[in-house]
Write a protein that holds these residues in place. Structure first.
Motif, short mmCIF file in Angstrom:
data_model
loop_
_atom_site.label_atom_id
_atom_site.label_comp_id
_atom_site.label_asym_id
_atom_site.label_seq_id
_atom_site.Cartn_x
_atom_site.Cartn_y
_atom_site.Cartn_z
N ALA A 1 7.24 -72.22 -4.36
CA ALA A 1 8.04 -71.86 -5.52
C ALA A 1 8.66 -70.47 -5.35
CB ALA A 1 7.19 -71.91 -6.79
N VAL B 1 7.75 -65.00 -15.34
CA VAL B 1 8.74 -66.00 -14.91
C VAL B 1 8.03 -67.35 -14.83
CG1 VAL B 1 10.38 -64.51 -13.66
CG2 VAL B 1 8.31 -65.33 -12.50
N GLU C 1 11.54 -70.71 -3.01
CA GLU C 1 12.70 -71.37 -3.61
C GLU C 1 13.43 -70.44 -4.58
OE1 GLU C 1 13.76 -75.06 -6.69
OE2 GLU C 1 11.72 -74.86 -5.88
N HIS C 2 12.69 -69.80 -5.47
CA HIS C 2 13.32 -69.04 -6.55
C HIS C 2 13.71 -67.62 -6.14
CE1 HIS C 2 12.70 -72.03 -9.73
NE2 HIS C 2 11.54 -72.28 -9.15
N CYS C 3 13.10 -67.10 -5.09
CA CYS C 3 13.41 -65.73 -4.65
C CYS C 3 13.97 -65.71 -3.23
CB CYS C 3 12.15 -64.87 -4.73
SG CYS C 3 11.47 -64.72 -6.40
N PHE D 1 7.82 -69.52 -12.51
CA PHE D 1 7.28 -69.93 -11.21
C PHE D 1 6.17 -69.02 -10.69
CE2 PHE D 1 11.16 -67.44 -10.68
CZ PHE D 1 10.78 -66.44 -9.81
N GLU D 2 5.69 -68.08 -11.48
CA GLU D 2 4.56 -67.24 -11.06
C GLU D 2 3.45 -67.33 -12.10
OE1 GLU D 2 4.75 -63.63 -8.82
OE2 GLU D 2 6.94 -63.64 -8.88
#
Length: 235
Positions: free
Chosen positions: A185, A9, A188-190, A11-12
């Motif tokens: 991040a 992904v 935010e995304h999870c 963001f990782e």
């Protein structure tokens, strides 16, 4: 050494692993699998870095690239390459080594202590590491320790936190690579995963971790990386 990152992904990313690679003089390339990049051919890398992601190792129907990634990991292990896997990456390595990946009894999300096993404390690569320290966790599944691997660490919520196979394959369920930006991040995304639980912190609690917390996990990470992927390897 030519290291290749498998990223699931946007963001990782490798975070502190990338900083470490630059300081050690390792070349670092990345396959953004989620964006359609293929995994690298075996002859194009000397070591693999396999990152985390919100998907499961069992989600090949939703993420068709997982099949090719699994083959890449299996080939790298068979060829004697060094590997490090983080969270999902560690689960993929464990599965490639024949271990089960299943749902953990509790979701583990936040800064919680891990402790080294007695076996780890006798292992040269862990010499001088703290016996217990806080690390960032973000997972709902877990791996079994593969047959023939050394069980390195556990936490209250998840007994299998780290393993070392043949001195060159390192699996980390926790996120020792995390930096303040990567923690933000994830939050935010999870954010949908942050429903209350006995081992789930809030985004505010996770992002409030002091610099000393990051310094400690980075020191642990870099000692392990230096053992698994030493400078002066193939180029």
């Amino acid at each position: 050494m030519r290291l290749h990152v498998l990223q699931h992904v946007p963001f990782e990313g490798p975070a502190r692993i990338g900083d470490w690679a630059g300081r050690r003089g390792h070349a670092l390339a990345t396959s953004h699998l989620y964006a359609g990049d293929p995994p690298p051919a075996l002859e194009d890398f000397d070591g693999l870095v396999i990152m985390g992601g919100p998907m499961s190792v069992h989600d090949e129907a939703e993420h068709s690239w997982l099949g090719a990634e699994k083959a890449c990991i299996e080939n790298a292990i068979a060829a004697g390459r060094p590997l490090i896997g983080v969270c999902l990456g560690a689960q993929l390595i464990a599965q490639a080594l024949g271990a089960a990946v299943t749902k953990n009894a509790e979701r583990e999300i936040g800064w919680f202590p891990i402790e080294l096993t007695a076996e780890a404390q006798a292992e040269p690569c862990c010499a001088g590491l703290p016996a217990r320290f806080d690390a960032l966790h973000w997972h709902g599944e877990r791996f079994d320790i593969p047959a023939g691997a050394l069980h390195l660490a556990r936490s209250q919520a998840c007994d299998a936190q780290a393993f070392l196979y043949q001195g060159r394959v390192l699996g980390l369920q926790c996120h020792l690579e995390s930096m303040p930006g990567s923690v933000a991040a994830l939050c935010e995304h999870c954010a949908d995963e942050l429903s209350p639980g006995p081992f789930v912190q809030t985004a505010g609690e996770m992002c409030a971790a002091p610099p000393a917390a990051f310094e400690q996990v980075h020191a642990v990470l870099e000692q392990l990386l230096d053992a698994v992927m030493p400078s002066g390897g193939p180029a």
